[in-house]
Design a protein around this motif. Structure first.
Motif, PDB file in Angstrom:
ATOM      1  N   ALA A   1      86.313 -20.101 -41.645  1.00 42.99           N
ATOM      2  CA  ALA A   1      84.913 -20.517 -41.514  1.00 42.99           C
ATOM      3  C   ALA A   1      84.058 -20.066 -42.694  1.00 42.99           C
ATOM      4  CB  ALA A   1      84.335 -19.971 -40.215  1.00 42.99           C
ATOM      5  N   HIS A   2      84.573 -19.142 -43.503  1.00 40.47           N
ATOM      6  CA  HIS A   2      83.792 -18.596 -44.617  1.00 40.47           C
ATOM      7  C   HIS A   2      84.417 -18.872 -45.985  1.00 40.47           C
ATOM      8  CE1 HIS A   2      81.183 -16.569 -41.785  1.00 40.47           C
ATOM      9  NE2 HIS A   2      82.267 -16.220 -41.132  1.00 40.47           N
ATOM     10  N   ARG A   3      85.412 -19.739 -46.034  1.00 42.75           N
ATOM     11  CA  ARG A   3      86.062 -20.053 -47.302  1.00 42.75           C
ATOM     12  C   ARG A   3      85.188 -20.948 -48.171  1.00 42.75           C
ATOM     13  NH1 ARG A   3      92.066 -21.105 -44.863  1.00 42.75           N
ATOM     14  NH2 ARG A   3      92.529 -18.921 -44.461  1.00 42.75           N
ATOM     15  N   ARG A   4      85.564 -21.002 -49.459  1.00 42.03           N
ATOM     16  CA  ARG A   4      84.900 -21.838 -50.464  1.00 42.03           C
ATOM     17  C   ARG A   4      83.472 -21.379 -50.743  1.00 42.03           C
ATOM     18  NH1 ARG A   4      87.975 -25.375 -52.416  1.00 42.03           N
ATOM     19  NH2 ARG A   4      86.318 -26.601 -53.297  1.00 42.03           N
ATOM     20  N   ARG A   5      83.247 -20.069 -50.588  1.00 40.89           N
ATOM     21  CA  ARG A   5      81.943 -19.475 -50.903  1.00 40.89           C
ATOM     22  C   ARG A   5      82.072 -18.405 -51.982  1.00 40.89           C
ATOM     23  NH1 ARG A   5      79.533 -18.500 -44.819  1.00 40.89           N
ATOM     24  NH2 ARG A   5      79.892 -20.620 -44.089  1.00 40.89           N
ATOM     25  N   GLY A   6      83.285 -18.226 -52.532  1.00 39.44           N
ATOM     26  CA  GLY A   6      83.485 -17.226 -53.570  1.00 39.44           C
ATOM     27  C   GLY A   6      83.795 -15.838 -53.045  1.00 39.44           C
ATOM     28  N   ILE A   7      83.960 -15.700 -51.745  1.00 39.22           N
ATOM     29  CA  ILE A   7      84.221 -14.384 -51.153  1.00 39.22           C
ATOM     30  C   ILE A   7      85.570 -13.846 -51.616  1.00 39.22           C
ATOM     31  CG2 ILE A   7      84.605 -13.130 -48.995  1.00 39.22           C
ATOM     32  CD1 ILE A   7      82.601 -15.177 -47.716  1.00 39.22           C
TER      33      ILE A   7
END
Length: 81
Positions: free
Chosen positions: A20-26
Motif C-alpha cells: 500500500a506504500h510502494r512507489r513513494r521512494g520509501i
C-alpha cells in the motif's frame, strides 16, 4: 563476484515496503541510508520482484541467477562511488 560478497560488504537480508506504500521512494530511501556508510553491499531477490527494477535503475549490478527449492533468485551487488 565472491570477493564482493564478503566483508567489508554489507549484506541486505530483508527490505520490504508494504504494498500500500510502494512507489513513494520509501524503499530507495531506506536502502540509501542503510548502505551510506558501507563501501559495498549485496542482496538476493526474485528477478521479477518489483524492487529488482529499482536496483537495476539505481546502479546495482546484476549477477547470475540461481534457485533455492525451485524459487528463482538473482544476486545484486553495489559499490560506493
Amino acid at each position: 563476484m565472491a570477493a564482493r560478497l564478503v566483508a567489508p560488504a554489507l549484506t541486505v537480508a530483508e527490505l520490504m515496503v508494504d504494498p500500500a506504500h510502494r512507489r513513494r521512494g520509501i524503499g530507495r530511501t531506506l536502502l540509501t541510508r542503510f548502505t551510506a556508510d558501507w563501501p559495498a553491499a549485496w542482496l538476493c531477490t526474485h528477478p521479477d520482484a518489483p524492487a529488482a527494477t529499482m536496483y537495476r535503475r539505481d546502479g546495482w549490478e546484476e549477477h547470475g541467477n540461481f534457485a533455492v527449492d525451485e524459487y528463482p533468485l538473482v544476486v545484486f551487488t553495489w559499490q560506493a562511488r
